[in-house]
Structure formats: C-alpha cells, structure tokens
Design an enzyme around this catalytic site. Structure first.
Site, PDB file in Angstrom:
ATOM      1  N   TYR A 141       0.935  -1.118   0.074  1.00 42.70           N
ATOM      2  CA  TYR A 141       0.003   0.196   0.020  1.00 42.70           C
ATOM      3  C   TYR A 141       1.097   1.343   0.121  1.00 42.70           C
ATOM      4  CZ  TYR A 141      -3.267   3.643   1.645  1.00 42.70           C
ATOM      5  OH  TYR A 141      -3.840   4.691   1.882  1.00 42.70           O
ATOM      6  N   ASP A 169       9.545   2.636  -1.000  1.00 40.29           N
ATOM      7  CA  ASP A 169       8.324   3.295  -0.117  1.00 40.29           C
ATOM      8  C   ASP A 169       8.795   2.930   1.255  1.00 40.29           C
ATOM      9  OD1 ASP A 169       4.732   3.414   0.012  1.00 40.29           O
ATOM     10  OD2 ASP A 169       6.576   4.125   1.332  1.00 40.29           O
ATOM     11  N   LYS A 189       5.441   9.196   8.458  1.00 41.31           N
ATOM     12  CA  LYS A 189       5.226   8.836   9.737  1.00 41.31           C
ATOM     13  C   LYS A 189       6.194   9.098  10.886  1.00 41.31           C
ATOM     14  CE  LYS A 189       2.763   4.836   7.845  1.00 41.31           C
ATOM     15  NZ  LYS A 189       1.453   4.568   8.567  1.00 41.31           N
TER      16      LYS A 189
HETATM   17  P1  KE4 Z   1      -0.249   8.187   4.264  1.00 42.23           P
HETATM   18  O1  KE4 Z   1      -0.902   8.991   3.323  1.00 42.23           O
HETATM   19  O2  KE4 Z   1      -1.384   7.526   5.179  1.00 42.23           O
HETATM   20  O3  KE4 Z   1       0.356   9.379   5.424  1.00 42.23           O
HETATM   21  O4  KE4 Z   1       0.839   7.562   3.722  1.00 42.23           O
HETATM   22  C1  KE4 Z   1       0.223   6.556   3.015  1.00 42.23           C
HETATM   23  C2  KE4 Z   1       1.332   5.208   3.101  1.00 42.23           C
HETATM   24  C3  KE4 Z   1       2.344   5.269   2.145  1.00 42.23           C
HETATM   25  N1  KE4 Z   1       3.330   3.912   2.166  1.00 42.23           N
HETATM   26  C4  KE4 Z   1       3.041   3.151   3.263  1.00 42.23           C
HETATM   27  C5  KE4 Z   1       4.085   1.940   3.161  1.00 42.23           C
HETATM   28  C6  KE4 Z   1       2.203   3.084   4.242  1.00 42.23           C
HETATM   29  O5  KE4 Z   1       2.279   2.270   5.062  1.00 42.23           O
HETATM   30  C7  KE4 Z   1       1.170   4.364   4.172  1.00 42.23           C
HETATM   31  C8  KE4 Z   1       0.099   4.412   5.032  1.00 42.23           C
HETATM   32  N2  KE4 Z   1      -0.140   3.398   6.133  1.00 42.23           N
HETATM   33  C9  KE4 Z   1      -1.355   3.274   6.734  1.00 42.23           C
HETATM   34  C10 KE4 Z   1      -1.232   1.984   7.732  1.00 42.23           C
HETATM   35  N3  KE4 Z   1      -0.980   0.756   7.128  1.00 42.23           N
HETATM   36  C11 KE4 Z   1      -1.717   4.321   7.613  1.00 42.23           C
HETATM   37  C12 KE4 Z   1      -3.093   3.927   8.299  1.00 42.23           C
HETATM   38  C13 KE4 Z   1      -4.299   4.640   7.532  1.00 42.23           C
HETATM   39  O6  KE4 Z   1      -4.385   4.451   6.439  1.00 42.23           O
HETATM   40  O7  KE4 Z   1      -4.916   5.188   8.352  1.00 42.23           O
END
Ligand code: KE4
Length: 428
Positions: free
Chosen positions: A144, A239, A267
C-alpha cells in the site's frame, strides 16, 4: 472494560463523518465491534474516553517510535507554536530536517517535504515518469502506497499485465498504467520487465511489506530488483513511509544494503504530525519544480510545527544505542509471543524487521499477499478483542504491522506476553 462513551461518540460521528472515522482502518471493520475514541496518550499507554488504559502497539500506525507525548517534542512544539504556525515561506527548520534526512539516507542527494505518505509516493512516481518519459509503473500485490488513483489498482485478471481499478472512481485508463506483481517473485518480475521495460518508468515497493502484516523480502529479491531496474533505466523507488527510521535509522535500505534511486518517507519523520518526504539522486530530483519542469506543491509542506516534531524525533533517534535499545525490546517481545503461542498450542507464524512485526494465525510461511491471505482472520479477530479486553491495543486487522516504541518497558512486555498467552488459549 466498559465503552459507553466510545459507543455514544461513534454513533454521533457516523452521522457527521463517513463511517465515523477519518481513515477507514480505524473503524474496526476487519475485526468487528466499535472503535475506541481516545482521550489522551503518554509513553506506551493510550487512554480512551471511558477511562480504560491500553498498552499501545499501533503507535498511530508507526510514527510514535518514541512513544506518545514525548516531553522533548511537546516542549519544542509549545515553543514553536508561539512563533507562529505557518508562514508559506521557507524556514531554517526545513533546512535542518532535510539535512538530517539526507545524512541518514545517503542514496538521496535532495529531498522535498510534503504532508503525507500518499503525497510522497504520488509525487515520486510523477517525477520518475517525468525523468524517464515512460508511463507504466510496477507495484506489488499487498503493498500500500497511499490512496493516489494510480495506486488503487489490483492485478489484471489472467495473463494481462495491465491493472484494473481497486476502487470506484479510478478510471480504467489510470489503472492500465499500473502493473501489479506478486512480492518476492523474481521469475515473474524478470519476465515482465524484459517484455515491457521500454515503457516502465519505475518500480515502487515497500522493501518490508507492512500493509499485509509484516512480509520480509526473500534473499536475493531486493538485489535482483536493484540490478534489473539499473539495467533497463527504470527508477527504483523504496516506499519507506513505514520502514524509514523504523527498521533501522537508515531504514530498510541500510538494513538490507540496497541503494534505491528514490525514497519516500513519512510517519516517524513527523513525530506524530503530518510530514511526508520524497527524494533521490540529484539528476532525478533536479526535475522537481521550481528547479525542473515536474510540478508538485503544498500549502503546508515543511510546516514549522510538524518539522519541529520531526527534528526532535530524529535527534533523539540518532543518539548512540537508541536502536540497540529498540532491538532489545522488540526481540524480547518476539520471544515472548512466540513462546506463548507454542505453549498454548495455537499455530502462528511471527515475522519481524526491527521494531515492526506481525503474528499470523497460520501454520504456513507468509512471503507474499496470497500466502498472507491464507491466515485465519476469524481467529485473529477473536484474538484482537481478547487482547483489547486485557488492555492491549494491537492493530485492528490481521494485515497490518505492529510497532513497539522506546517507551515500552519490560513490565509492558511482560503484561503483553501474559495477555497473549491467555488470549491464544481463549481463541484456539
Ligand atoms: P499516508 O498518506 O497515510 O500518510 O501514507 C500512506 C502510506 C504510504 N506508504 C506506506 C508503506 C504506508 O504504510 C502508508 C500508510 N499506512 C497506513 C497503515 N497501514 C496508514 C493508516 C491509515 O491508512 O489510516
């Protein structure tokens, strides 16, 4: 445990906000039941609106590697807020954070700050397309990278290599440019790149896949990826939004010794406030506006409060022995959980990379999306609620990673392992 106030709030929230939450995974849909509404948090603990206390292994899905409300970060934020919250103009703080990031990630010559992981990966892909003049991207099933249109795509049916939308609202034309492959599958990767390389701009992946739990790269997978993308002039994007400063201070790229062409972060670099970043080799990053022609912008990018939290976090993380300390906690937790499962007789598989980990309810190895999906999600859901009742807050989905922080104590880990043993017995 009683959750009256959370239930009341959830009912009200659902009248005002889609699904009652501002991000889907928070709604507990994968495990059933109602989400908890959080009142406050400190260190390893979170406190819900009904006054229940939890040891937290979600840590806001990764950012809070120092634990909640670290005094140094809170004090720095108070001071920063008194100087103003946003200027829409460059500040010395952005220069300092960029410097800390580039020092920790030598594969990057330049870095651009944005406001989320989604923005980071979306922008990195646009830059890779601008740099190569090619259109297609390769991603891996289960990885993701945020919710940009071209990334909400699943593998096309059968032999077709083109993606199909994984969400309404994504035009087929966008999806056709995204090719999805199984993680850890070198033969398929080689076959596809040999055939399609002329129009492949980049390969993007989570070097350790935290969005199907915790799936490690098999020996040789990252090395082959690096070699084949270099050979065909394809931009390799790591990523590291989740793995960055989590798997090690230098992320998965330092942990596995692989130098990507571009890296996305998020993060941890915001210390709990909204910060994302993307960067890479100077000839690639020179494409980014206003230095180059690829446009990308953001009103609050490099926001002084968010950047202050990020700087304070990285300063503490860069201290001597921090990752030795984190590794000791994570290894103790791993041993405890694995022993507890064995003693209880329940079949589980446990994987860990630095301070991110996952317990799968399966007796088969997990090495990609398809094998992860064989785990028993019903048993996981029962385990989740059993742990919650015992005051342990783990991710509300089998397909998410768990995280431990510098604030988790030996006592926290003992309590967690005891609760896990009782919960394993209860659900098996
Ligand atoms: P954000 O747009 O949520 O800040 O980041 C997206 C993203 C990009 N790349 C990786 C590897 C990620 O894990 C994420 C976001 N992770 C999720 C949890 N698996 C965030 C939690 C959520 O979607 O509320």
């Amino acid at each position: 445990m009683k959750w009256i106030k959370s239930q009341r709030l959830y009912k009200k929230a659902q009248e005002l906000i889609p699904g009652g939450v501002n991000s889907p995974v928070r709604a507990f849909r994968a495990v059933g039941g109602n989400p908890l509404f959080i009142d406050k948090a400190r260190g390893s603990k979170m406190y819900d609106v009904d006054g229940n206390t939890y040891i937290d292994y979600v840590l806001s899905w990764g950012p809070l590697i120092l634990g909640h409300a670290h005094p140094k970060i809170v004090n720095a934020l108070k001071k920063a807020a008194e100087r103003g919250t946003s200027y829409g103009a460059p500040t010395p703080l952005e220069v300092e954070l960029a410097g800390l990031i580039l020092k920790a990630y030598p594969s990057m010559d330049k870095v651009r700050l944005v406001n989320s992981g989604t923005e980071a990966t979306m922008s990195a892909i646009r830059v890779a397309r601008g740099f190569t003049g090619r259109n297609k991207i390769i991603k891996f099933e289960g990885c993701y990278h945020g919710h940009a249109d071209g990334l909400l795509v699943k593998a096309g049916s059968g032999a077709t290599t083109f993606g199909v939308p994984d969400s309404p609202g994504v035009p087929k034309s966008y999806a056709r440019n995204t090719i999805t492959l199984p993680f850890n599958n070198i033969p398929l990767l080689k076959k596809l790149i040999n055939k399609e390389w002329k129009d492949i701009a980049c390969v993007i992946l989570e070097p350790v896949v935290g969005n199907i739990g915790c799936v490690l790269p098999r020996p040789g997978f990252l090395e082959t990826l690096r070699d084949i993308t270099s050979e065909y002039g394809i931009v390799l994007i790591f990523d590291e939004v989740m793995t960055g400063f989590r798997v090690s201070y230098g992320g998965a790229q330092a942990f596995y010794g692989i130098k990507p062409d571009m890296t996305c972060l998020g993060k941890v670099i915001g210390g709990g406030l909204p910060v994302g970043a993307y960067g890479g080799r100077k000839e690639i990053m020179s494409m980014v506006s206003p230095e180059g022609p690829v446009y990308q912008a953001g009103t609050l990018s490099g926001n002084p409060l968010a950047v202050t939290a990020g700087i304070e976090t990285l300063k503490i993380l860069s201290k001597e022995n921090t990752y030795k300390n984190l590794e000791q906690k994570a290894a103790t937790l791993e041993k405890g959980l694995v022993d507890a499962a064995k003693k209880s007789g329940i079949k589980t598989k446990f994987y860990r990379a630095g301070t991110m980990f996952c317990t799968y309810f399966t007796d088969k190895d997990v090495f990609d999306y398809a094998s992860a999906k064989l785990s028993d999600t019903k048993t996981f859901s029962k385990f989740f609620h059993s742990m919650l009742r015992r005051g342990i807050y783990i991710a509300p989905s089998q397909f998410e990673a768990g995280f431990i922080s510098l604030a988790h104590t030996g006592k926290d880990i003992e309590k967690t392992v005891k609760a896990a043993y009782e919960s394993f017995l209860e659900v098996k």
